[in-house]
Design a protein around this motif. Structure first.
Motif, short mmCIF file in Angstrom:
data_model
loop_
_atom_site.label_atom_id
_atom_site.label_comp_id
_atom_site.label_asym_id
_atom_site.label_seq_id
_atom_site.Cartn_x
_atom_site.Cartn_y
_atom_site.Cartn_z
N ILE A 1 0.82 -1.21 0.00
CA ILE A 1 0.00 0.00 0.00
C ILE A 1 0.85 1.26 0.00
O ILE A 1 1.98 1.27 0.52
CB ILE A 1 -0.96 -0.04 1.22
CG1 ILE A 1 -2.32 -0.57 0.80
CG2 ILE A 1 -1.07 1.28 1.93
CD1 ILE A 1 -3.31 -0.71 1.92
N ASP A 2 0.31 2.32 -0.59
CA ASP A 2 0.91 3.65 -0.55
C ASP A 2 0.07 4.49 0.40
O ASP A 2 -1.05 4.88 0.07
CB ASP A 2 0.91 4.26 -1.96
CG ASP A 2 1.48 5.67 -1.98
OD1 ASP A 2 1.94 6.14 -0.92
OD2 ASP A 2 1.48 6.28 -3.06
N THR A 3 0.59 4.76 1.60
CA THR A 3 -0.21 5.44 2.61
C THR A 3 -0.43 6.92 2.31
O THR A 3 -1.13 7.60 3.05
CB THR A 3 0.43 5.29 4.01
OG1 THR A 3 1.80 5.73 3.96
CG2 THR A 3 0.37 3.85 4.48
N ASP A 4 0.17 7.44 1.22
CA ASP A 4 -0.13 8.81 0.81
C ASP A 4 -1.54 8.92 0.23
O ASP A 4 -2.08 10.02 0.10
CB ASP A 4 0.89 9.30 -0.23
CG ASP A 4 2.26 9.53 0.38
OD1 ASP A 4 2.33 9.71 1.61
OD2 ASP A 4 3.26 9.52 -0.37
N HIS A 5 -2.10 7.78 -0.14
CA HIS A 5 -3.44 7.76 -0.70
C HIS A 5 -4.45 7.59 0.44
O HIS A 5 -4.39 6.61 1.19
CB HIS A 5 -3.58 6.61 -1.69
CG HIS A 5 -4.79 6.71 -2.57
ND1 HIS A 5 -6.06 6.59 -2.08
CD2 HIS A 5 -4.92 6.92 -3.91
CE1 HIS A 5 -6.93 6.70 -3.06
NE2 HIS A 5 -6.26 6.91 -4.18
N PRO A 6 -5.39 8.53 0.61
CA PRO A 6 -6.33 8.46 1.75
C PRO A 6 -7.11 7.16 1.83
O PRO A 6 -7.34 6.64 2.93
CB PRO A 6 -7.26 9.66 1.50
CG PRO A 6 -6.46 10.60 0.67
CD PRO A 6 -5.59 9.74 -0.20
N MET A 7 -7.54 6.62 0.68
CA MET A 7 -8.32 5.39 0.71
C MET A 7 -7.50 4.23 1.22
O MET A 7 -8.00 3.35 1.94
CB MET A 7 -8.86 5.07 -0.69
CG MET A 7 -9.95 6.00 -1.17
SD MET A 7 -10.51 5.59 -2.85
CE MET A 7 -11.21 3.96 -2.57
N GLU A 8 -6.21 4.20 0.86
CA GLU A 8 -5.36 3.10 1.29
C GLU A 8 -5.03 3.23 2.78
O GLU A 8 -4.96 2.23 3.50
CB GLU A 8 -4.10 3.06 0.43
CG GLU A 8 -4.42 2.75 -1.03
CD GLU A 8 -3.18 2.49 -1.87
OE1 GLU A 8 -2.12 3.08 -1.58
OE2 GLU A 8 -3.27 1.69 -2.81
N GLN A 9 -4.82 4.46 3.25
CA GLN A 9 -4.57 4.65 4.68
C GLN A 9 -5.81 4.27 5.49
O GLN A 9 -5.71 3.64 6.54
CB GLN A 9 -4.19 6.10 4.97
CG GLN A 9 -3.87 6.36 6.44
CD GLN A 9 -2.71 5.54 6.95
OE1 GLN A 9 -1.59 5.66 6.46
NE2 GLN A 9 -2.95 4.68 7.93
N ALA A 10 -6.97 4.63 4.97
CA ALA A 10 -8.21 4.26 5.65
C ALA A 10 -8.37 2.74 5.70
O ALA A 10 -8.84 2.19 6.71
CB ALA A 10 -9.41 4.89 4.94
N TYR A 11 -7.97 2.06 4.62
CA TYR A 11 -8.02 0.60 4.60
C TYR A 11 -7.13 0.02 5.70
O TYR A 11 -7.55 -0.88 6.45
CB TYR A 11 -7.57 0.08 3.23
CG TYR A 11 -7.56 -1.43 3.12
CD1 TYR A 11 -8.67 -2.13 2.68
CD2 TYR A 11 -6.41 -2.17 3.47
CE1 TYR A 11 -8.67 -3.51 2.58
CE2 TYR A 11 -6.40 -3.54 3.38
CZ TYR A 11 -7.54 -4.22 2.94
OH TYR A 11 -7.52 -5.60 2.86
#
Length: 241
Positions: free
Chosen positions: A205-215
């Protein structure tokens, strides 16, 4: 089905040589192609690199934590989770690099440790290695960015991999219908497996992406991982980036 081989294909095939040369692979990609397509860390050279490398530019260069060089892909994943767990239990502060207070360790998990994927099945009774593969696929698809063309390229790469027909079928099914976050979280038996599922997902995952951090946040909650343990797992990932 050879679950261990399937996991190694995702993380980078082979034992010490595969993990030890991940740095060189990633650096060569940077030198030749800039930062585009660099999977980095444990993903370099494996199917995970194809899975996440097709999504977008990855601002990562391959750098493995010194304590896991010398282990194969699956063992390296277990060693990272084990180190994070041990540091958390001993009350240390999360750090992304070795210090005098938190030195790098070259110890592998004990032979009977739950941090070695082959030692205990997932909650569904299947090899835990399969749970880790599903976790990586689900996480890589968390932002819904894998379109039809990218999926086609991934299918072609999996088709060319050194996997048996049953293993390829397992991956094709998972790619066609990625498991849900709830499905992935339910596969963990205990905090050790939960930590490894989180770590495998975080590497995808790339945690810079809000959807991925939320996941990731939702996954940690579903796995009932303490915030302090998650911080230690994040520190181990930072050491591979």
């Amino acid at each position: 089905m050879n679950a261990q081989n399937l996991l190694e294909q995702f993380l980078g095939t082979g034992a010490a040589q595969s993990v030890g040369t991940a740095v060189t692979v990633a650096r060569d990609k940077v030198a030749n192609n800039g930062m585009a397509g660099v999977a980095g860390g444990l993903a370099a050279g494996g199917l995970l690199g194809v899975l996440i490398g097709n999504k977008k530019m990855r601002k990562k260069a391959g750098k493995l934590a010194g304590g896991v060089v010398g282990y194969g892909g699956a063992a390296a994943l277990g060693a990272l989770a084990y180190r994070a767990y041990q540091n958390w239990q001993s009350g240390q502060q999360p750090v992304a690099a070795p210090t005098a207070a938190s030195p790098a360790t070259t110890e592998a998990p004990p032979a009977d440790s739950a941090f070695l994927p082959a030692n205990a099945p997932a909650s569904d009774g299947r090899p835990f290695e399969l749970a880790l593969v599903l976790a990586m696929i689900a996480a890589a698809n968390a932002d819904g960015h894998i379109d039809a063309e990218e999926q086609k390229r991934i299918f072609e790469r999996v088709g060319a991999a050194e996997l048996g027909a049953e293993d390829k079928g397992f991956v094709f099914d998972a790619l066609s219908k990625p498991p849900s976050l709830q499905d992935v979280a339910s596969l963990a038996e205990g905090p050790e497996q939960g930590a490894e599922i989180y770590l495998a997902s975080r590497l995808s995952i790339d945690t810079d992406h809000p959807m991925e951090q939320a996941y990731l946040d939702a996954l940690a909650a579903r796995l009932a991982l303490p915030e302090e343990l998650v911080a230690h797992l994040e520190a181990q990932v930072a050491a591979t980036e």
